[in-house]
Design a protein around this motif. Structure first.
Motif, short mmCIF file in Angstrom:
data_model
loop_
_atom_site.label_atom_id
_atom_site.label_comp_id
_atom_site.label_asym_id
_atom_site.label_seq_id
_atom_site.Cartn_x
_atom_site.Cartn_y
_atom_site.Cartn_z
N ALA A 78 0.85 -1.06 -0.03
CA ALA A 78 0.12 -0.26 0.06
C ALA A 78 0.95 1.40 -0.14
CB ALA A 78 -0.94 -0.12 1.20
N LEU A 79 1.94 1.03 0.79
CA LEU A 79 2.91 2.45 0.73
C LEU A 79 3.70 2.46 -0.67
CD1 LEU A 79 4.09 4.39 2.80
CD2 LEU A 79 5.78 2.74 3.36
N LYS A 86 -1.15 6.70 -6.24
CA LYS A 86 -2.52 6.13 -5.99
C LYS A 86 -2.77 6.30 -4.62
CE LYS A 86 -2.04 2.35 -9.34
NZ LYS A 86 -0.94 2.32 -10.08
N THR A 87 -4.12 6.09 -4.51
CA THR A 87 -4.63 6.38 -3.04
C THR A 87 -5.31 5.00 -2.50
OG1 THR A 87 -6.78 7.18 -4.04
CG2 THR A 87 -5.33 8.83 -2.85
N PRO A 88 -4.39 3.84 -2.14
CA PRO A 88 -4.87 2.66 -1.89
C PRO A 88 -5.59 2.78 -0.64
CG PRO A 88 -2.64 3.11 -1.12
CD PRO A 88 -2.93 4.39 -2.11
N LYS A 105 -0.06 7.18 7.45
CA LYS A 105 -1.03 8.07 6.85
C LYS A 105 -1.63 7.25 5.54
CE LYS A 105 0.58 12.59 8.10
NZ LYS A 105 1.69 12.00 9.10
N LEU A 106 -1.90 6.12 5.68
CA LEU A 106 -2.46 5.13 4.63
C LEU A 106 -3.91 4.88 4.94
CD1 LEU A 106 0.28 2.73 4.04
CD2 LEU A 106 -0.09 4.49 2.51
N ASN A 107 -4.85 4.91 4.21
CA ASN A 107 -6.30 4.53 4.39
C ASN A 107 -6.32 3.18 4.73
OD1 ASN A 107 -7.10 7.13 3.89
ND2 ASN A 107 -6.99 6.99 1.75
#
Ligand code: ZN
Length: 163
Positions: A78-79, A86-88, A105-107
């Protein structure tokens, strides 16, 4: 855990470790191979640098946050994807995964919420006789044989439907 990537409206990714873990389970393994074969899900290994960033972050968060090798790879991938612009969204019910994701700060979203949203987002219907079907029930209308279409349903309708 019941997630079907074929039903998703966006690109999905997983890591080789997940494929390995699912090999023993018929249903999930089938959904995974069907999804990868169709190009709906990409299996990708994270970069070494992202993996060590994730491990460092987990270490910084303390003893309570223990990531398995698989979880580390998922967060690291994801990172990588977010570094590519991208916005994973990480789908996991794991407390450690959610904590590390937040620190980086990952969704993230829990599978339960994610599954429900997907389930009520679309409804299948027959364009000829307008009969409605639930997801996965059938591909063709059981009355007239027409290929089913799907349409989005609004959240309010979804809420009433589920109560
Ligand atoms: Zn029909």
């Amino acid at each position: 855990m019941g997630l079907d990537p074929l039903g998703l409206e966006f690109e999905s990714y997983s890591v080789p470790e997940v494929t390995e873990e699912l090999r023993q389970q018929t249903g999930p393994a089938y959904r995974l191979s069907a999804s990868t074969a169709s190009g709906k899900m990409k299996i990708q290994s994270p970069s070494k640098s992202s993996s060590s960033e994730v491990l460092e972050e987990a270490r910084a968060l303390g003893d309570k946050v223990v990531l398995s090798k698989t979880d580390t790879s998922v967060v690291a991938l994801a990172l990588d994807l977010s570094k590519e612009g991208k916005t994973p969204v990480i789908v996991s019910d794991d407390y450690a995964v959610q904590n590390v994701a937040e620190a980086l700060k990952l969704n993230y979203q829990s599978l339960a919420t994610f599954g429900i949203r997907q389930k009520f987002n679309w409804i299948l219907y027959c364009p000829a006789c307008f009969r409605q079907y639930s997801n996965g029930e059938t591909q063709d209308c059981m009355i007239c044989g027409t290929k089913l279409k799907r349409k989005p349903i609004d959240k309010e309708a979804a809420r009433q439907r589920s109560s």
